[in-house]
Design a protein around this motif. Structure first.
Motif, short mmCIF file in Angstrom:
data_model
loop_
_atom_site.label_atom_id
_atom_site.label_comp_id
_atom_site.label_asym_id
_atom_site.label_seq_id
_atom_site.Cartn_x
_atom_site.Cartn_y
_atom_site.Cartn_z
N VAL A 1 71.11 34.04 15.56
CA VAL A 1 71.77 32.97 16.30
C VAL A 1 72.17 31.89 15.30
CG1 VAL A 1 71.54 31.30 18.18
CG2 VAL A 1 70.35 33.50 18.32
N HIS A 2 73.39 31.43 15.41
CA HIS A 2 73.90 30.43 14.47
C HIS A 2 73.57 29.02 14.94
CE1 HIS A 2 75.91 33.32 11.90
NE2 HIS A 2 76.11 33.99 13.02
N THR A 3 72.31 28.66 14.74
CA THR A 3 71.80 27.32 15.00
C THR A 3 70.49 27.21 14.23
OG1 THR A 3 71.33 25.68 16.72
CG2 THR A 3 70.43 27.89 17.05
N LYS B 1 72.15 33.76 22.81
CA LYS B 1 73.04 33.46 21.68
C LYS B 1 74.29 32.71 22.15
CE LYS B 1 75.69 35.88 18.07
NZ LYS B 1 75.16 35.28 16.86
N GLU C 1 74.78 28.88 20.92
CA GLU C 1 75.87 28.65 19.97
C GLU C 1 77.01 27.85 20.58
OE1 GLU C 1 77.07 32.42 18.35
OE2 GLU C 1 75.26 32.55 17.10
#
Length: 156
Positions: A7-9, A112, A116
Motif C-alpha cells: 500500500v502506498h502510504t 488499498k 491510497e
C-alpha cells in the motif's frame, strides 16, 4: 491462509486506518460468505507490533510492516486467518469451492484503494454527480440519436 499487498502510504497511517473500527466495513464483508449479516468484527489493535486482530468469524489478523525498500511512503500489509478460524462453507453459485484467496485479495484491494485514495474514497465507487468520460460520450451518442428521449444530458 495468508495474503499480502503493498500500500502506498506510510506504515503508521495504514495502521491508524486499519485500527479504526469504523473502517472495518470496507474490508470485513469481503472475508465472509454471508455479507448480508456482517457482525462487529471485534477488533483489537497492537500499536507496538502494528497488528490488528479480529475475533468474529473468520478470525484473523492483519500485520503492517515496512517493505524491504524501507520507503517511508510504502507499507506492506499481510492478512492471515487464525488457525482453524476460516471455515470453508458451501459456495454460492458464482464462487469456486474454496474462494478464500479471492476473498482475502478483495479485502486487501479494498483497503488499498481506500487508504491510497483517502480523499476520494474507493476509485470503483464514483462520487455522485461525477461521471466517467466514457459514460458522458455514451450519453452524447444517445442524445444525438434520439434528442427527445435519449441519454442523460451532460452537466455543463
Amino acid at each position: 491462509m495468508h495474503a499480502k499487498i503493498t500500500v502506498h502510504t506510510s506504515p503508521d497511517r495504514l495502521f491508524a486506518w486499519l485500527s479504526e473500527p469504523g473502517n472495518a466495513r470496507f474490508w470485513f464483508a469481503h472475508l465472509r460468505h454471508d455479507a448480508d449479516r456482517v457482525p462487529d468484527p471485534k477488533l483489537s489493535a497492537d500499536a507496538g507490533e502494528r497488528v490488528v486482530r479480529w475475533t468474529a468469524a473468520p478470525a484473523g489478523e492483519m500485520r503492517v510492516t515496512d517493505p524491504a525498500t524501507h520507503d517511508a511512503g510504502v507499507a506492506d500489509l499481510s492478512l492471515t486467518f487464525a488457525e482453524g478460524g476460516h471455515i470453508d462453507e458451501p459456495p454460492a453459485e458464482e464462487m469456486s469451492p474454496n474462494d478464500d484467496p479471492t476473498n482475502a485479495g478483495n479485502a486487501l484491494r479494498s483497503i488499498k484503494s481506500h487508504v491510497e485514495n483517502a480523499e476520494g474514497g474507493d476509485p470503483d465507487m464514483h462520487t455522485p454527480g461525477i461521471v466517467s468520460r466514457e459514460a458522458a460520450e455514451e450519453a452524447d451518442r444517445e442524445i444525438a440519436e434520439d434528442p427527445e428521449h435519449g441519454g442523460t444530458p451532460r452537466r455543463r
